[in-house]
Every structure is written in structure tokens, then in C-alpha cells.
Design a protein around this motif. Structure first.
Motif, PDB file in Angstrom:
ATOM      1  N   SER A 115       0.836  -1.201   0.000  1.00 47.96           N
ATOM      2  CA  SER A 115       0.000   0.000   0.000  1.00 47.96           C
ATOM      3  C   SER A 115       0.872   1.252   0.000  1.00 47.96           C
ATOM      4  O   SER A 115       2.021   1.228   0.454  1.00 47.96           O
ATOM      5  N   PRO A 116       0.356   2.374  -0.506  1.00 47.72           N
ATOM      6  CA  PRO A 116       1.174   3.599  -0.587  1.00 47.72           C
ATOM      7  C   PRO A 116       1.753   4.042   0.751  1.00 47.72           C
ATOM      8  O   PRO A 116       2.863   4.590   0.784  1.00 47.72           O
ATOM      9  N   ASP A 117       1.043   3.799   1.862  1.00 45.50           N
ATOM     10  CA  ASP A 117       1.567   4.210   3.155  1.00 45.50           C
ATOM     11  C   ASP A 117       2.390   3.124   3.834  1.00 45.50           C
ATOM     12  O   ASP A 117       2.894   3.315   4.946  1.00 45.50           O
ATOM     13  N   ASP A 164      -5.130   6.334  -3.654  1.00 45.70           N
ATOM     14  CA  ASP A 164      -5.665   6.771  -2.361  1.00 45.70           C
ATOM     15  C   ASP A 164      -5.374   5.778  -1.239  1.00 45.70           C
ATOM     16  O   ASP A 164      -5.582   6.080  -0.055  1.00 45.70           O
ATOM     17  N   GLY A 165      -4.894   4.564  -1.591  1.00 45.93           N
ATOM     18  CA  GLY A 165      -4.553   3.574  -0.585  1.00 45.93           C
ATOM     19  C   GLY A 165      -5.733   2.921   0.079  1.00 45.93           C
ATOM     20  O   GLY A 165      -5.560   2.149   1.029  1.00 45.93           O
ATOM     21  N   ARG A 166      -6.946   3.175  -0.421  1.00 47.64           N
ATOM     22  CA  ARG A 166      -8.137   2.599   0.211  1.00 47.64           C
ATOM     23  C   ARG A 166      -8.717   1.430  -0.583  1.00 47.64           C
ATOM     24  O   ARG A 166      -9.438   0.598  -0.021  1.00 47.64           O
ATOM     25  N   PRO A 208      -1.448   7.980 -11.250  1.00 51.86           N
ATOM     26  CA  PRO A 208      -1.523   8.696  -9.971  1.00 51.86           C
ATOM     27  C   PRO A 208      -2.634   9.746  -9.908  1.00 51.86           C
ATOM     28  O   PRO A 208      -3.169  10.012  -8.833  1.00 51.86           O
ATOM     29  N   ASP A 209      -2.981  10.359 -11.061  1.00 51.99           N
ATOM     30  CA  ASP A 209      -4.040  11.367 -11.045  1.00 51.99           C
ATOM     31  C   ASP A 209      -5.427  10.760 -11.245  1.00 51.99           C
ATOM     32  O   ASP A 209      -6.418  11.487 -11.367  1.00 51.99           O
ATOM     33  N   LEU A 210      -5.496   9.425 -11.292  1.00 56.53           N
ATOM     34  CA  LEU A 210      -6.762   8.679 -11.411  1.00 56.53           C
ATOM     35  C   LEU A 210      -7.464   8.883 -12.750  1.00 56.53           C
ATOM     36  O   LEU A 210      -8.608   8.475 -12.908  1.00 56.53           O
TER      37      LEU A 210
END
Length: 248
Positions: A115-117, A164-166, A208-210
Motif C-alpha cells: 500500500s502507498p503508506d 488513495d490507498g483505500r 496517480p491522477d486517477l
């Protein structure tokens, strides 16, 4: 492919799709398909042709190693490779490898995505009988639970985190084809179809900008090309497409 060849003329005839074949003195061709199905079909060696439909003898399983031999009395011997046991690790800059969680079951895992985080790991298992079908799982790091996310379709693989990592984007065959689906990583709602293509999709991600979907799709010639599609558009356009097989 299983192919017969005339040793005098060199003429070739394709008989079936398979990974290995042996001739039985009962007048049959015994061969194995890619999924490990052992089949026997009546075979005329003079005409170099199968003279009847194949019959399933046994399921050798996805671990079949393409080693097979048949005796004159009909006894079959074959070898099966055990599924690989893999381990997901952190690798420090000095090369030190530290297991993410020794308790994490690694048998059959093919794809991983962080995940991004850096707090969660998404993995997909690869289908191979008698194990479960290919599914996507989410692991809370460092020692959190290992939870199955997908429950539909036979093949769910290549999870990729949305920026968004969700949510996770993954490939699934739950529809008419292998397409891209997106689902919250916590399983709070069902997956939604995000990428529907007329061809088989086997890898996809979101910019990244979806705004863009980047994906790899199978072509009619058997190769694969990379396409892009602006979200909301009905069709994608070739991005890297050639006579060769594009990947990554």
C-alpha cells in the motif's frame, strides 16, 4: 501443442493442445493438457490423426512437471512438482532480508503489492488443485491479520493499490472475461467493474491522477500489447504495440 510428424516426408499434423504425449499400444494417444488433465484418444498412426474424442483418465494437478512415461502393460508413471513455498521480506539497503511475518502462509503466492503508506500488503494466490482458486488477500503490517478479500470467480490476481490507498484494482474472471475490478481493501463493499475490454486483460493499474487506466491485453495473434484508456472512455488505444510480446 501435440504434433505428429511423418519421419520420411517431414509432414506435420497438429493433434491436440497439450504439453506432452505418449503412444499406447492399445491404439491410443495419451497426453496431458496444461491444467494437468490426463486424456486418452484413439489414434491412427498411419493417418496421423485422432479417430475419436478424448476421454479423461485422471487429473494430475497443476503441479504436473511434464515428465510422463507409459509402460507396455498400461502402467503410468509421472512426476509432480510441489508448489513453491515463498517468503515476502523487507530488503534493507545493505542487502539484509527480514521476513515481513514468519506466520504469513506463502504457498502459492504469485503477486504482491504494498500500500502507498506501507501499512498493508495485498497478495494473490495462484490456482493449482487441490489448493483454493486464485484469490486476493490483504495483510495488515507488521503482525496484523491476513484476510481474504475476493470470493467470486476462479481467478483473481495482480492486485494493485489505487493511489488513495483505500481500494485495490485486480484482474478477475468473475464476468464474461478477465477484466479489471476495483474493491475497497477492507471488504466493506462488493467489487465494481472498472475495466471491461473485449480481449483478455492480465495486468492493469491506475495513473496517480486517477485519470488513466494502463493495462495489458491479449491479442488475436497470441501476443500481448499495452493499452491506455482515459477513465470514462469506452475503448482504449494502443500505447506499446508491436509484433512482440509487451509486458511490465
Amino acid at each position: 501443442l501435440v504434433v505428429a510428424m511423418d519421419l520420411e516426408t517431414g509432414a506435420l499434423r497438429t493433434l491436440a493442445e497439450g504439453v506432452i504425449a505418449v503412444y499406447s499400444e492399445t491404439g491410443h494417444l495419451v497426453y496431458v493438457e496444461r491444467d494437468g488433465s490426463l486424456l486418452a484418444a484413439p489414434f491412427d498412426p498411419t493417418a496421423m490423426d485422432l479417430t475419436g474424442p478424448p476421454v479423461l483418465l485422471e487429473e494430475l494437478g497443476g503441479g504436473f512437471s511434464a515428465d510422463l512415461s507409459l509402460s507396455r502393460t498400461g502402467r503410468l508413471v509421472y512426476s509432480v512438482l510441489p508448489p513453491p513455498v515463498l517468503e515476502v521480506v523487507w530488503v534493507e539497503r545493505d542487502g539484509t532480508a527480514v521476513p515481513i511475518d514468519p506466520a504469513l502462509p506463502m504457498r502459492g503466492i504469485r503477486f504482491v503489492s504494498l500500500s502507498p503508506d506501507g501499512t498493508r500488503l495485498a497478495v494473490s494466490t495462484w490456482p493449482s488443485p487441490p489448493r483454493d482458486d486464485g484469490q486476493v488477500w490483504v495483510k495488515d503490517l507488521p503482525r496484523g491479520p491476513f484476510t481474504r478479500l475476493t470470493h467470486q470467480g476462479d481467478v483473481n490476481f495482480r492486485p494493485e493499490w489505487l493511489p488513495d490507498g483505500r481500494s485495490l484494482l485486480f484482474i478477475s474472471d468473475r464476468g464474461a472475461n478477465r477484466d479489471g475490478w476495483v474493491q475497497p481493501a477492507d471488504g466493506s463493499s462488493e467489487a465494481e467493474l472498472l475495466l471491461d475490454d473485449e480481449a483478455v486483460v492480465d495486468e492493469a493499474l491506475v495513473s496517480p491522477d486517477l485519470q488513466w487506466l494502463i493495462y495489458r491485453r491479449g491479442m488475436q495473434d497470441g501476443g500481448r500489447d499495452i493499452f491506455v484508456r482515459r477513465r470514462g472512455d469506452e475503448h482504449g488505444v494502443p500505447f506499446v504495440a508491436s509484433a512482440f510480446d509487451e509486458t511490465g
